[in-house]
Motif scaffolding. Sequence first.
Motif, PDB file in Angstrom:
ATOM      1  N   MET A  64      -6.706  14.010 -19.424  1.00 26.51           N
ATOM      2  CA  MET A  64      -7.568  14.687 -20.406  1.00 26.51           C
ATOM      3  C   MET A  64      -8.812  15.250 -19.719  1.00 26.51           C
ATOM      4  SD  MET A  64      -5.868  14.475 -23.139  1.00 26.51           S
ATOM      5  CE  MET A  64      -4.248  14.157 -22.474  1.00 26.51           C
ATOM      6  N   ILE A  66      -9.070  16.147 -16.566  1.00 28.06           N
ATOM      7  CA  ILE A  66      -8.629  17.311 -15.771  1.00 28.06           C
ATOM      8  C   ILE A  66      -8.511  18.533 -16.685  1.00 28.06           C
ATOM      9  CG2 ILE A  66      -6.683  18.275 -14.470  1.00 28.06           C
ATOM     10  CD1 ILE A  66      -6.008  15.420 -13.576  1.00 28.06           C
ATOM     11  N   LEU A  70     -10.459  22.265 -16.779  1.00 32.48           N
ATOM     12  CA  LEU A  70      -9.723  23.538 -16.677  1.00 32.48           C
ATOM     13  C   LEU A  70      -9.931  24.403 -17.919  1.00 32.48           C
ATOM     14  CD1 LEU A  70      -6.448  22.087 -15.149  1.00 32.48           C
ATOM     15  CD2 LEU A  70      -8.098  23.560 -13.973  1.00 32.48           C
ATOM     16  N   PHE A 101      -6.952  14.358 -10.055  1.00 35.36           N
ATOM     17  CA  PHE A 101      -5.536  14.723 -10.114  1.00 35.36           C
ATOM     18  C   PHE A 101      -4.722  13.871  -9.159  1.00 35.36           C
ATOM     19  CE2 PHE A 101      -5.355  17.084  -6.246  1.00 35.36           C
ATOM     20  CZ  PHE A 101      -6.370  18.028  -6.195  1.00 35.36           C
ATOM     21  N   HIS A 104      -4.424  10.550 -11.019  1.00 35.68           N
ATOM     22  CA  HIS A 104      -3.601  10.732 -12.232  1.00 35.68           C
ATOM     23  C   HIS A 104      -2.133  10.716 -11.842  1.00 35.68           C
ATOM     24  CE1 HIS A 104      -1.648  12.743 -15.590  1.00 35.68           C
ATOM     25  NE2 HIS A 104      -1.229  13.653 -14.761  1.00 35.68           N
ATOM     26  N   GLY A 105      -1.775  11.528 -10.829  1.00 37.19           N
ATOM     27  CA  GLY A 105      -0.381  11.575 -10.394  1.00 37.19           C
ATOM     28  C   GLY A 105       0.100  10.248  -9.852  1.00 37.19           C
ATOM     29  N   MET A 108       0.367   7.587 -12.738  1.00 44.21           N
ATOM     30  CA  MET A 108       1.478   7.855 -13.665  1.00 44.21           C
ATOM     31  C   MET A 108       2.824   7.490 -13.012  1.00 44.21           C
ATOM     32  SD  MET A 108       0.674   8.745 -16.616  1.00 44.21           S
ATOM     33  CE  MET A 108      -0.357   9.682 -17.770  1.00 44.21           C
ATOM     34  N   TYR A 419       0.937  26.533 -10.829  1.00 40.38           N
ATOM     35  CA  TYR A 419       1.111  25.737 -12.047  1.00 40.38           C
ATOM     36  C   TYR A 419       2.530  25.817 -12.602  1.00 40.38           C
ATOM     37  CZ  TYR A 419      -2.901  23.162 -13.346  1.00 40.38           C
ATOM     38  OH  TYR A 419      -3.846  22.175 -13.414  1.00 40.38           O
ATOM     39  N   MET A 429      10.021  15.418 -15.053  1.00 40.66           N
ATOM     40  CA  MET A 429       9.678  14.048 -14.670  1.00 40.66           C
ATOM     41  C   MET A 429       8.736  13.394 -15.680  1.00 40.66           C
ATOM     42  SD  MET A 429       7.740  12.751 -11.270  1.00 40.66           S
ATOM     43  CE  MET A 429       6.253  13.584 -11.740  1.00 40.66           C
ATOM     44  N   LEU A 472       2.074  22.551 -24.049  1.00 36.81           N
ATOM     45  CA  LEU A 472       1.222  22.204 -22.896  1.00 36.81           C
ATOM     46  C   LEU A 472       1.928  22.490 -21.576  1.00 36.81           C
ATOM     47  CD1 LEU A 472      -0.934  20.450 -21.324  1.00 36.81           C
ATOM     48  CD2 LEU A 472       0.237  18.459 -22.215  1.00 36.81           C
ATOM     49  N   PHE A 473       3.112  21.908 -21.407  1.00 38.02           N
ATOM     50  CA  PHE A 473       3.797  22.052 -20.119  1.00 38.02           C
ATOM     51  C   PHE A 473       4.534  23.385 -20.016  1.00 38.02           C
ATOM     52  CE2 PHE A 473       2.116  18.208 -19.110  1.00 38.02           C
ATOM     53  CZ  PHE A 473       2.622  17.109 -19.767  1.00 38.02           C
ATOM     54  N   MET A 476       1.992  26.052 -18.960  1.00 40.15           N
ATOM     55  CA  MET A 476       1.604  25.894 -17.541  1.00 40.15           C
ATOM     56  C   MET A 476       2.466  26.808 -16.656  1.00 40.15           C
ATOM     57  SD  MET A 476       1.040  21.843 -16.897  1.00 40.15           S
ATOM     58  CE  MET A 476      -0.402  20.949 -17.462  1.00 40.15           C
ATOM     59  N   ARG A 487      -4.377  22.379  -8.406  1.00 41.58           N
ATOM     60  CA  ARG A 487      -5.454  21.707  -7.670  1.00 41.58           C
ATOM     61  C   ARG A 487      -6.684  22.597  -7.464  1.00 41.58           C
ATOM     62  NH1 ARG A 487      -1.175  18.958  -3.372  1.00 41.58           N
ATOM     63  NH2 ARG A 487      -0.469  17.282  -4.748  1.00 41.58           N
TER      64      ARG A 487
HETATM   65  C1  HEM Z   1       0.584  13.095 -20.861  1.00 35.97           C
HETATM   66  C2  HEM Z   1       0.026  14.098 -20.552  1.00 35.97           C
HETATM   67  C3  HEM Z   1      -0.239  14.710 -19.196  1.00 35.97           C
HETATM   68  C4  HEM Z   1      -1.064  15.759 -18.944  1.00 35.97           C
HETATM   69  C5  HEM Z   1      -1.909  16.518 -19.942  1.00 35.97           C
HETATM   70  C6  HEM Z   1      -1.013  16.012 -17.513  1.00 35.97           C
HETATM   71  C7  HEM Z   1      -1.754  17.006 -16.873  1.00 35.97           C
HETATM   72  C8  HEM Z   1      -1.743  17.241 -15.523  1.00 35.97           C
HETATM   73  C9  HEM Z   1      -2.461  18.323 -14.859  1.00 35.97           C
HETATM   74  C10 HEM Z   1      -3.321  19.341 -15.552  1.00 35.97           C
HETATM   75  C11 HEM Z   1      -2.206  18.235 -13.530  1.00 35.97           C
HETATM   76  C12 HEM Z   1      -2.588  19.214 -12.419  1.00 35.97           C
HETATM   77  C13 HEM Z   1      -3.894  19.132 -11.861  1.00 35.97           C
HETATM   78  C14 HEM Z   1      -4.083  20.245 -10.830  1.00 35.97           C
HETATM   79  O1  HEM Z   1      -3.222  20.484 -10.017  1.00 35.97           O
HETATM   80  O2  HEM Z   1      -5.109  20.872 -10.865  1.00 35.97           O
HETATM   81  C15 HEM Z   1      -1.355  17.104 -13.361  1.00 35.97           C
HETATM   82  C16 HEM Z   1      -0.885  16.710 -12.150  1.00 35.97           C
HETATM   83  C17 HEM Z   1       0.071  15.741 -12.018  1.00 35.97           C
HETATM   84  N1  HEM Z   1       0.632  14.984 -13.034  1.00 35.97           N
HETATM   85 FE1  HEM Z   1       0.224  15.046 -14.964  1.00 35.97          FE
HETATM   86  N2  HEM Z   1      -0.154  15.138 -16.926  1.00 35.97           N
HETATM   87  C18 HEM Z   1       0.354  14.324 -17.919  1.00 35.97           C
HETATM   88  C19 HEM Z   1       1.277  13.327 -17.767  1.00 35.97           C
HETATM   89  C20 HEM Z   1       1.848  13.016 -16.579  1.00 35.97           C
HETATM   90  C21 HEM Z   1       2.882  12.021 -16.418  1.00 35.97           C
HETATM   91  C22 HEM Z   1       3.491  11.175 -17.550  1.00 35.97           C
HETATM   92  C23 HEM Z   1       3.203  12.024 -15.093  1.00 35.97           C
HETATM   93  C24 HEM Z   1       4.214  11.215 -14.348  1.00 35.97           C
HETATM   94  C25 HEM Z   1       5.171  10.603 -14.631  1.00 35.97           C
HETATM   95  C26 HEM Z   1       2.354  12.993 -14.433  1.00 35.97           C
HETATM   96  C27 HEM Z   1       2.375  13.258 -13.086  1.00 35.97           C
HETATM   97  C28 HEM Z   1       1.564  14.167 -12.453  1.00 35.97           C
HETATM   98  C29 HEM Z   1       1.586  14.416 -11.007  1.00 35.97           C
HETATM   99  C30 HEM Z   1       2.448  13.731 -10.004  1.00 35.97           C
HETATM  100  C31 HEM Z   1       0.639  15.396 -10.751  1.00 35.97           C
HETATM  101  C32 HEM Z   1       0.287  16.025  -9.395  1.00 35.97           C
HETATM  102  C33 HEM Z   1      -1.005  15.493  -8.913  1.00 35.97           C
HETATM  103  C34 HEM Z   1      -1.346  16.200  -7.632  1.00 35.97           C
HETATM  104  O3  HEM Z   1      -1.482  17.410  -7.628  1.00 35.97           O
HETATM  105  O4  HEM Z   1      -1.463  15.516  -6.646  1.00 35.97           O
HETATM  106  N3  HEM Z   1       1.553  13.587 -15.360  1.00 35.97           N
HETATM  107  N4  HEM Z   1      -1.086  16.501 -14.580  1.00 35.97           N
END
Ligand code: HEM
Length: 608
Positions: A64, A66, A70, A101, A104-105, A108, A419, A429, A472-473, A476, A487
């Motif tokens: 949220m 992140i 953005l 980020f 977060h990754g 998760m 994105y 995933m 959302l996705f 993107m 990033r």
């Molecule tokens: C539930 C809502 C979610 C939202 C709104 C969300 C949002 C985002 C956003 C905006 C980024 C990109 C940041 C950037 O590159 O600037 C990101 C990166 C990522 N998210 Fe999520 N995400 C969510 C759930 C998840 C879940 C459930 C997983 C995994 C199982 C996950 C795995 C990742 C990974 C691996 C990255 C890449 C981080 C990196 O660039 O190193 N996300 N997410």
Amino acid sequence: MEHAGHGDAHGHDDAHGHDDDDHIHPEPTTFLSKYVFSVDHKVIAKQFLFAGLFWLAWGGVMAMVIRWQLGYPGRPVPVLGEFLWQENGGALPAYSYSSFFTMHGTIMIFFAITPIMIGAFGNFCIPLMIGARDMIFPKLNMYSFWAFFIASIIMMTGFFVPGGHAATGWTAYPTLSTTIGQPGHGMSLWALGIFVSGASTIMGAVNYITTVIRLRAPGMGYFKLPLTVWGLWLTSILNALFVPVIGSAGLLLLMDRLFGTTFFIAGSSIIQGQGDPILFQHLFWIFGHPEVYILILPAWGIISDLLAFFARKPAYGYKATVFSMAAICVLSVLVYGHHMFTTGMSPLLSQGFMTFTMLISVPSAILFLNWLATIWKGSLHFTSPMLFSLGVVFVFGLGGLTGMYLGNITTDIYLHDTYFVVGHFHFTMAAAVFLGSFASIYFWFPKMFGKMMITSLSKVHFWLTIVPLTYLFGAMHIVGYGGMSRRLFDLSRYEFLWHLQPLQTSISISAFLLGSAQFIFVFNFFYSLAYGKKAAQNPWAVGTLEWQIPTPVPHYNFAEIPLVYNGPHEMSRPDMTDRDWLAQDEPPPSTPAKRGEPEPTAEPVAAE
Ligand code: HEM
Ligand SMILES: [Cu+2]
């Protein structure tokens, strides 16, 4: 009334001649041995579930933040801003964005989805669905949870050290992840945390693999196993094979950071370094691509069962589904190079990786079509587990389609690190396992906790999750196609992206809607834990073994190791008139054994 099983205790030995008293560990007597240092797979399952849900919330809040940056670049972050970033006027500083980020990754993947889907549902389902009293190594099982707990503490500590946590992306590519790119302890704690959580995963994998091989009940052949067990078993094999690879990469990175070795440091960047940063990328993705299947396979197995249960039909193409999942496991290591098309890899090699990547879509499509064929002309019961399972089919379908462009060298070179990639892996995933986790929680909550969750709330939760999540996705992909790299901290600095800002803001708003909808689940989960309606033994009226035993499940699971006659999806059989399901340990009506036994009464699916 449920199907009651056979006679009293001390009947059958299991498939390997073990007396059925094997593996009964004494009922714990103290609070500590019952709830903390428990060796009972059912308790360990709950420990992983609560730990995973905690981290899912943490990873979700980071998402949220992140999205706030953005959607509203440079604006103070509501609530958190004044506590965490006062010196920056409450707005998220650039360095913290990278750390957000990254973590977060990381959270998760390694600390939320892994413990929920593999730790919790692997532990809860495998012994109960194969007809065993517990995992084959109960103590190792307990150690795997506490190793995960220690890994969580290490990862948590990284947030509080000077210089902040890792900020290299979850892929931790050197040279950025060495002390050249990121001094301070945050990155070292990241590598150590990944290493220890890997140890926990490997312990679990050894336990799951051996338990399925050794402790199946008599008659439970491999092709009578519920697909949930197949998904978890194949995932454990991938974990046992590939988690050591990321473990070794983490260890080498730690040595570069702490002991001055130069495994990943090239010559030019430090005195006479002999290493190669690209080596790390190979090690990372030899693990990393199988990792995406490690996360999704349990969800695939689980929804393959749930779609059959709630379509009241056998799963279409059971064996084809099993072989497709197995084929994907084999191919998963042959495709990893598609993450490295832009590293200057030889075209011959990248074409090889591209070919295998295209090939992996064949078994994926078979899986997908089997799900559609299973629900086709079924008498569909739109229970909450069914809705979330259909959600997995939907988002996985969308994500699978967009994967084609990323597996193809020509289009990937343009789309790499945009994105479009972020949208793609969040569909395949993130969203698929996220929805798969909820399908699993809603389905097994009655058996795990003896209570029913509130149906109306779970259905509102579904719709307020699937709609914003898809936007959302999905959107993107559009900003990615429009040229937006991942990033990036502040989009307002890039003139060529200004026209995408309104779309960015709408993506963030849908993320906030998705985030707030999860409070419905949180309320439903904890309220039902405390005040939920008492669950019946088999509220979904299905035939797998975990529903043929009392709720809550007794310490020893089965009064007597069951004798298995049928597959997991014996639904709507023509030779059954009183009800539309047959238990796995119930002799089929057409077998002579049945005659003269009292007829069990018909039991409709729980009227959600
Ligand atoms: C539930 C809502 C979610 C939202 C709104 C969300 C949002 C985002 C956003 C905006 C980024 C990109 C940041 C950037 O590159 O600037 C990101 C990166 C990522 N998210 Fe999520 N995400 C969510 C759930 C998840 C879940 C459930 C997983 C995994 C199982 C996950 C795995 C990742 C990974 C691996 C990255 C890449 C981080 C990196 O660039 O190193 N996300 N997410
Ligand atoms: Cu991949």
